[in-house]
Write a protein that holds these residues in place. Structure first.
Motif, PDB file in Angstrom:
ATOM      1  N   GLU A 150       0.948  -1.259   0.016  1.00 46.34           N
ATOM      2  CA  GLU A 150       0.071  -0.185   0.038  1.00 46.34           C
ATOM      3  C   GLU A 150       0.808   1.365  -0.018  1.00 46.34           C
ATOM      4  O   GLU A 150       0.173   2.419   0.186  1.00 46.34           O
ATOM      5  CB  GLU A 150      -0.988   0.021   1.215  1.00 46.34           C
ATOM      6  N   ILE A 151       2.109   1.087  -0.308  1.00 44.92           N
ATOM      7  CA  ILE A 151       3.009   2.209  -0.337  1.00 44.92           C
ATOM      8  C   ILE A 151       2.886   2.994  -1.698  1.00 44.92           C
ATOM      9  O   ILE A 151       2.313   2.450  -2.629  1.00 44.92           O
ATOM     10  CB  ILE A 151       4.513   1.920  -0.358  1.00 44.92           C
ATOM     11  N   SER A 152       2.472   4.358  -1.606  1.00 45.15           N
ATOM     12  CA  SER A 152       1.959   5.202  -2.772  1.00 45.15           C
ATOM     13  C   SER A 152       3.140   5.312  -3.795  1.00 45.15           C
ATOM     14  O   SER A 152       4.078   6.142  -3.506  1.00 45.15           O
ATOM     15  CB  SER A 152       1.517   6.441  -2.355  1.00 45.15           C
ATOM     16  N   VAL A 153       2.998   4.844  -4.954  1.00 46.60           N
ATOM     17  CA  VAL A 153       3.729   4.980  -6.150  1.00 46.60           C
ATOM     18  C   VAL A 153       3.820   6.400  -6.547  1.00 46.60           C
ATOM     19  O   VAL A 153       4.778   7.196  -6.663  1.00 46.60           O
ATOM     20  CB  VAL A 153       3.618   4.228  -7.165  1.00 46.60           C
ATOM     21  N   ALA A 154       2.733   7.146  -6.420  1.00 42.90           N
ATOM     22  CA  ALA A 154       2.545   8.217  -6.642  1.00 42.90           C
ATOM     23  C   ALA A 154       3.467   9.351  -5.986  1.00 42.90           C
ATOM     24  O   ALA A 154       3.932  10.433  -6.557  1.00 42.90           O
ATOM     25  CB  ALA A 154       0.837   8.783  -6.865  1.00 42.90           C
ATOM     26  N   LYS A 155       3.295   9.067  -4.822  1.00 42.81           N
ATOM     27  CA  LYS A 155       4.085   9.884  -3.734  1.00 42.81           C
ATOM     28  C   LYS A 155       5.430   9.877  -3.797  1.00 42.81           C
ATOM     29  O   LYS A 155       6.119  11.032  -3.687  1.00 42.81           O
ATOM     30  CB  LYS A 155       3.599   9.574  -2.348  1.00 42.81           C
ATOM     31  N   ALA A 156       5.936   8.813  -4.274  1.00 40.31           N
ATOM     32  CA  ALA A 156       7.248   8.546  -4.341  1.00 40.31           C
ATOM     33  C   ALA A 156       7.747   9.282  -5.537  1.00 40.31           C
ATOM     34  O   ALA A 156       8.744   9.836  -5.746  1.00 40.31           O
ATOM     35  CB  ALA A 156       7.584   6.893  -4.702  1.00 40.31           C
ATOM     36  N   VAL A 157       6.937   9.122  -6.764  1.00 36.44           N
ATOM     37  CA  VAL A 157       7.340   9.671  -8.115  1.00 36.44           C
ATOM     38  C   VAL A 157       7.186  11.243  -7.856  1.00 36.44           C
ATOM     39  O   VAL A 157       8.391  12.042  -8.388  1.00 36.44           O
ATOM     40  CB  VAL A 157       6.411   9.418  -9.155  1.00 36.44           C
ATOM     41  N   GLN A 158       6.288  11.790  -7.013  1.00 32.57           N
ATOM     42  CA  GLN A 158       6.238  13.219  -6.698  1.00 32.57           C
ATOM     43  C   GLN A 158       7.460  13.728  -6.080  1.00 32.57           C
ATOM     44  O   GLN A 158       8.048  14.773  -6.293  1.00 32.57           O
ATOM     45  CB  GLN A 158       4.810  13.733  -6.076  1.00 32.57           C
ATOM     46  N   TRP A 159       7.899  12.867  -4.994  1.00 35.27           N
ATOM     47  CA  TRP A 159       9.017  13.263  -4.221  1.00 35.27           C
ATOM     48  C   TRP A 159      10.189  13.495  -5.199  1.00 35.27           C
ATOM     49  O   TRP A 159      11.101  14.469  -5.034  1.00 35.27           O
ATOM     50  CB  TRP A 159       9.345  12.272  -3.138  1.00 35.27           C
ATOM     51  N   ILE A 160      10.429  12.424  -6.012  1.00 41.83           N
ATOM     52  CA  ILE A 160      11.614  12.438  -6.804  1.00 41.83           C
ATOM     53  C   ILE A 160      11.645  13.533  -7.752  1.00 41.83           C
ATOM     54  O   ILE A 160      12.751  14.230  -8.092  1.00 41.83           O
ATOM     55  CB  ILE A 160      11.572  10.997  -7.676  1.00 41.83           C
ATOM     56  N   GLU A 161      10.457  13.994  -8.318  1.00 44.14           N
ATOM     57  CA  GLU A 161      10.380  15.142  -9.245  1.00 44.14           C
ATOM     58  C   GLU A 161      10.572  16.550  -8.592  1.00 44.14           C
ATOM     59  O   GLU A 161      11.291  17.306  -9.186  1.00 44.14           O
ATOM     60  CB  GLU A 161       8.958  15.300  -9.823  1.00 44.14           C
ATOM     61  N   ASN A 162      10.368  16.403  -7.276  1.00 47.24           N
ATOM     62  CA  ASN A 162      10.606  17.709  -6.620  1.00 47.24           C
ATOM     63  C   ASN A 162      11.944  17.934  -6.132  1.00 47.24           C
ATOM     64  O   ASN A 162      12.287  18.995  -5.851  1.00 47.24           O
ATOM     65  CB  ASN A 162       9.513  17.480  -5.104  1.00 47.24           C
ATOM     66  N   ASN A 163      12.703  16.828  -5.974  1.00 47.99           N
ATOM     67  CA  ASN A 163      14.048  16.920  -5.436  1.00 47.99           C
ATOM     68  C   ASN A 163      15.285  16.409  -6.474  1.00 47.99           C
ATOM     69  O   ASN A 163      16.429  16.555  -5.830  1.00 47.99           O
ATOM     70  CB  ASN A 163      14.087  15.942  -4.388  1.00 47.99           C
ATOM     71  N   TYR A 164      15.009  16.027  -7.532  1.00 51.91           N
ATOM     72  CA  TYR A 164      15.871  15.721  -8.288  1.00 51.91           C
ATOM     73  C   TYR A 164      16.790  16.643  -8.738  1.00 51.91           C
ATOM     74  O   TYR A 164      16.281  17.836  -9.067  1.00 51.91           O
ATOM     75  CB  TYR A 164      15.371  14.901  -9.568  1.00 51.91           C
TER      76      TYR A 164
END
Length: 327
Positions: free
Chosen positions: A313-327
């Motif tokens: 139930e870990i959110s893939v969307a949240k992971a992707v958003q974090w990467i995009e915000n911090n890359y």
């Protein structure tokens, strides 16, 4: 006159890295300190290059041989950061004053079995440092240390051209199944970001990495099981961001003050082993509110409840958003 310390931590990768502030504190804050370290032979690379350690002693097969060598050193103090049968045996045989870490096993048992949280809001690094408070060693606020010899690094020029301008380091390793983000989640994250991704882990993660690679859009390299620990560590150090399970390379990433997105399954950050003093933008993803979590202080080779909701139930969307915000 020298003051000789023996620091004990046999394993594992992350736990050894987490002891580095103690070693640095003893060497820098105790006058005339001589710091020795004992660990398993397979972990020699983790401490052998540490400039704050004067001598490394390695446990191979026979602890009695190791103790025989240690007895010749005439230590003044033992700092036991492992607190197990073997470390206790060393302390009994050497017969010098010793200080041991409180592993909080009673409180962890309460949390695992009865979900009663009496755990202190304290990182294990701070509990390690309490063992040397008698010597007036203070937390210097510099975080963790990790040292790599130049010859042990992964050569940047050996990366494919698209990866030389930046990449995501994705640590898919984990000692136990229940501490690892499922392959389908790893693959989905890689498919939904426009950045190069390097998968890192041990030999047991090679096949998982190959599956992610086969489902990728050409932006993934699988180095799991193909390179050394220090080569992996150097790739973590040079990454734009690091994604990681609760495992050793996560703590190495923290030593390099990286931006870390960590994934938490059956273990919980409240156990006190989350990334220590990493980048301020680091975040932890976990499924909260599950009655079955945590189900172990270490991990399982399969989900006891057979649903593995803590990771599924870990959110893939949240992971992707974090990467995009911090890359």
């Amino acid at each position: 006159m020298k003051v000789k310390f023996l620091v004990i931590r046999f394993s594992s990768i992350g736990d050894i890295v987490l002891t580095s502030p103690v070693v640095r504190g003893l060497k820098q804050q105790v006058e005339n300190a001589e710091v020795h370290y004992v660990t398993k032979d397979k972990h020699a690379c983790l401490v052998g290059t540490n400039p704050y350690i004067d001598k490394v002693h390695l446990l191979e097969k026979n602890i009695n041989h190791l103790i025989h060598d240690l007895e010749k050193e005439n230590f003044d103090y033992i700092i036991d950061l492992h607190q197990n049968f073997r470390s206790n045996k060393i302390r009994r045989r050497l017969r010098v004053q010793s200080f041991s870490v409180d592993k909080l096993n009673w409180y962890k048992m309460l949390m695992v079995r009865f979900k009663i949280n009496k755990l202190p809001k304290q990182h294990i690094v701070d509990r390690y440092l309490q063992t040397v408070s008698t010597f007036d060693v203070k937390n210097d606020g510099k975080g963790l240390d990790y040292f790599i010899n130049d010859g042990d690094e992964f050569k940047h020029d050996d990366l494919p051209a698209p990866f030389q301008n930046g990449y995501v380091a994705f640590v898919i390793a984990g000692t136990y199944f229940t501490k690892k983000l499922p392959v389908n989640k790893v693959s989905e994250i890689c498919q939904n970001i426009p950045y190069p991704v390097i998968l890192l882990g041990g030999k047991t993660e090679f096949d998982e990495g190959e599956k992610v690679l086969s489902q990728s859009k050409g932006n993934v390299l699988n180095y799991a099981g193909k390179i050394t620990l220090n080569q992996s560590a150097s790739l973590v150090r040079d990454a734009r961001v690091v994604l990681s399970n609760d495992t050793g390379l996560m703590h190495i990433a923290a030593a390099f003050k990286k931006k870390i997105l960590s994934f938490w399954g059956n273990t919980i950050p409240d156990f006190g082993m989350y990334p220590y003093m990493s980048s301020p933008v680091s975040e932890r993803l976990e499924t909260e509110g599950l009655k079955c979590r945590p189900c172990s202080k270490l991990g399982h080779h399969k989900c006891p409840k057979k649903h593995f909701k803590c990771m599924e139930e870990i959110s893939v969307a949240k992971a992707v958003q974090w990467i995009e915000n911090n890359y």
